[in-house]
Design a protein around this motif. Structure first.
Motif, PDB file in Angstrom:
ATOM      1  N   VAL A  15       0.321   9.832 -29.963  1.00 10.27           N
ATOM      2  CA  VAL A  15      -0.399  10.685 -30.882  1.00 10.27           C
ATOM      3  C   VAL A  15      -1.874  10.421 -30.689  1.00 10.27           C
ATOM      4  N   ALA A  16      -2.615  11.516 -30.547  1.00 11.45           N
ATOM      5  CA  ALA A  16      -4.053  11.393 -30.319  1.00 11.45           C
ATOM      6  C   ALA A  16      -4.740  11.104 -31.634  1.00 11.45           C
ATOM      7  N   ALA A  17      -5.783  10.263 -31.542  1.00 10.03           N
ATOM      8  CA  ALA A  17      -6.528   9.913 -32.764  1.00 10.03           C
ATOM      9  C   ALA A  17      -7.377  11.116 -33.187  1.00 10.03           C
ATOM     10  N   ALA A  18      -7.372  11.397 -34.449  1.00  9.99           N
ATOM     11  CA  ALA A  18      -8.151  12.537 -34.969  1.00  9.99           C
ATOM     12  C   ALA A  18      -9.622  12.156 -34.988  1.00  9.99           C
ATOM     13  N   GLU A  19     -10.462  13.095 -34.523  1.00  9.37           N
ATOM     14  CA  GLU A  19     -11.909  12.813 -34.522  1.00  9.37           C
ATOM     15  C   GLU A  19     -12.438  12.873 -35.941  1.00  9.37           C
ATOM     16  N   PRO A  20     -13.273  11.907 -36.312  1.00 10.33           N
ATOM     17  CA  PRO A  20     -13.818  11.956 -37.677  1.00 10.33           C
ATOM     18  C   PRO A  20     -14.815  13.111 -37.783  1.00 10.33           C
ATOM     19  N   LYS A  21     -14.751  13.790 -38.920  1.00  7.62           N
ATOM     20  CA  LYS A  21     -15.679  14.901 -39.133  1.00  7.62           C
ATOM     21  C   LYS A  21     -17.024  14.329 -39.534  1.00  7.62           C
ATOM     22  N   THR A  22     -18.084  14.770 -38.813  1.00  2.00           N
ATOM     23  CA  THR A  22     -19.430  14.294 -39.156  1.00  2.00           C
ATOM     24  C   THR A  22     -20.176  15.406 -39.868  1.00  2.00           C
ATOM     25  N   LYS A  23     -20.931  14.992 -40.822  1.00  2.00           N
ATOM     26  CA  LYS A  23     -21.725  15.932 -41.592  1.00  2.00           C
ATOM     27  C   LYS A  23     -23.090  16.054 -40.926  1.00  2.00           C
ATOM     28  N   PRO A  24     -23.640  17.272 -40.802  1.00  2.00           N
ATOM     29  CA  PRO A  24     -24.963  17.392 -40.185  1.00  2.00           C
ATOM     30  C   PRO A  24     -26.012  16.673 -41.028  1.00  2.00           C
ATOM     31  N   LEU A  25     -27.049  16.220 -40.351  1.00  2.28           N
ATOM     32  CA  LEU A  25     -28.110  15.491 -41.030  1.00  2.28           C
ATOM     33  C   LEU A  25     -28.778  16.346 -42.106  1.00  2.28           C
ATOM     34  N   PHE A  26     -29.022  17.611 -41.790  1.00  3.11           N
ATOM     35  CA  PHE A  26     -29.635  18.539 -42.745  1.00  3.11           C
ATOM     36  C   PHE A  26     -28.734  19.741 -42.906  1.00  3.11           C
ATOM     37  N   GLU A  27     -28.488  20.129 -44.124  1.00  8.89           N
ATOM     38  CA  GLU A  27     -27.695  21.314 -44.404  1.00  8.89           C
ATOM     39  C   GLU A  27     -28.521  22.539 -44.049  1.00  8.89           C
ATOM     40  N   PRO A  28     -27.926  23.590 -43.524  1.00  3.48           N
ATOM     41  CA  PRO A  28     -28.697  24.797 -43.207  1.00  3.48           C
ATOM     42  C   PRO A  28     -29.206  25.467 -44.489  1.00  3.48           C
ATOM     43  N   VAL A  29     -30.424  25.971 -44.410  1.00  2.00           N
ATOM     44  CA  VAL A  29     -31.040  26.661 -45.542  1.00  2.00           C
ATOM     45  C   VAL A  29     -31.292  28.096 -45.109  1.00  2.00           C
ATOM     46  N   ILE A  30     -30.836  29.035 -45.905  1.00  2.00           N
ATOM     47  CA  ILE A  30     -31.032  30.448 -45.591  1.00  2.00           C
ATOM     48  C   ILE A  30     -32.083  30.992 -46.541  1.00  2.00           C
ATOM     49  N   ILE A  31     -33.131  31.551 -45.961  1.00  4.71           N
ATOM     50  CA  ILE A  31     -34.218  32.131 -46.744  1.00  4.71           C
ATOM     51  C   ILE A  31     -34.216  33.628 -46.501  1.00  4.71           C
ATOM     52  N   THR A  32     -34.194  34.388 -47.573  1.00  5.16           N
ATOM     53  CA  THR A  32     -34.240  35.839 -47.461  1.00  5.16           C
ATOM     54  C   THR A  32     -35.650  36.301 -47.746  1.00  5.16           C
TER      55      THR A  32
END
Length: 164
Positions: free
Chosen positions: A1-18
């Motif tokens: 069984v292959a080891a599951a890759e840990p999910k990494t959180k991005p350093l900065f969350e994307p910000v959407i500006i309208t």
């Protein structure tokens, strides 16, 4: 069984500006009331009619020369925007430079309190061409903030003088 890759959180969350669309400015000529009376060949009867650009027509008097006021194009600058001098005799020099049309001799210097802060134009100094050298001096024991103004036909420059 292959080891599951840990999910990494991005350093900065994307910000959407309208960004809203720019609003078109209202044409100022829409507010102008157009004259019902047609233009005639007589210039005195047309003087009250607005021109096509919404402004008043220039009045022309027969027999008088048409002239326009031309302001010289130049800029004035000073070597310092503010000074700090001692009261009762303290002084500092300022170089005033004028670029464009006009003469250095057209510069007038004034103080908002001439009895307390004096301004003196020094004669031409070798190596300083195209600039006027002024000495600003405290004449009394009074302290505070004063203004010195250099005025030319095409503009002015104000300097703050702190007398301590």
């Amino acid at each position: 069984v292959a080891a599951a890759e840990p999910k990494t959180k991005p350093l900065f969350e994307p910000v959407i500006i309208t960004v809203p669309r720019p609003r078109l400015k209202k044409d100022p000529s829409e507010n102008v009331v157009k004259s019902e009376r047609p233009l005639t060949d007589d210039p005195t009867k047309n003087a009250d009619n607005p021109s096509s650009d919404g402004g008043k027509r220039a009045r022309i008097v027969m027999g008088k020369e048409v002239s326009s006021v031309v302001t010289p194009t130049c800029t004035i600058s000073a070597s310092q925007a503010s000074l700090s001098i001692l009261n009762n005799g303290g002084s500092l020099g300022v170089l005033v430079h004028m670029e464009g049309e006009g003469s250095l001799k057209s510069i007038t210097a004034s103080s908002d309190s001439p009895e307390d802060v004096e301004i003196r134009l020094e004669p031409e100094i070798a190596g300083v061409k195209g600039q006027a050298f002024y000495v600003i001096r405290s004449a009394t024991t009074k302290t505070g903030d004063f203004k010195v103004r250099f005025v030319t036909p095409c503009g002015s420059k104000e300097i703050s003088v702190n007398v301590r």
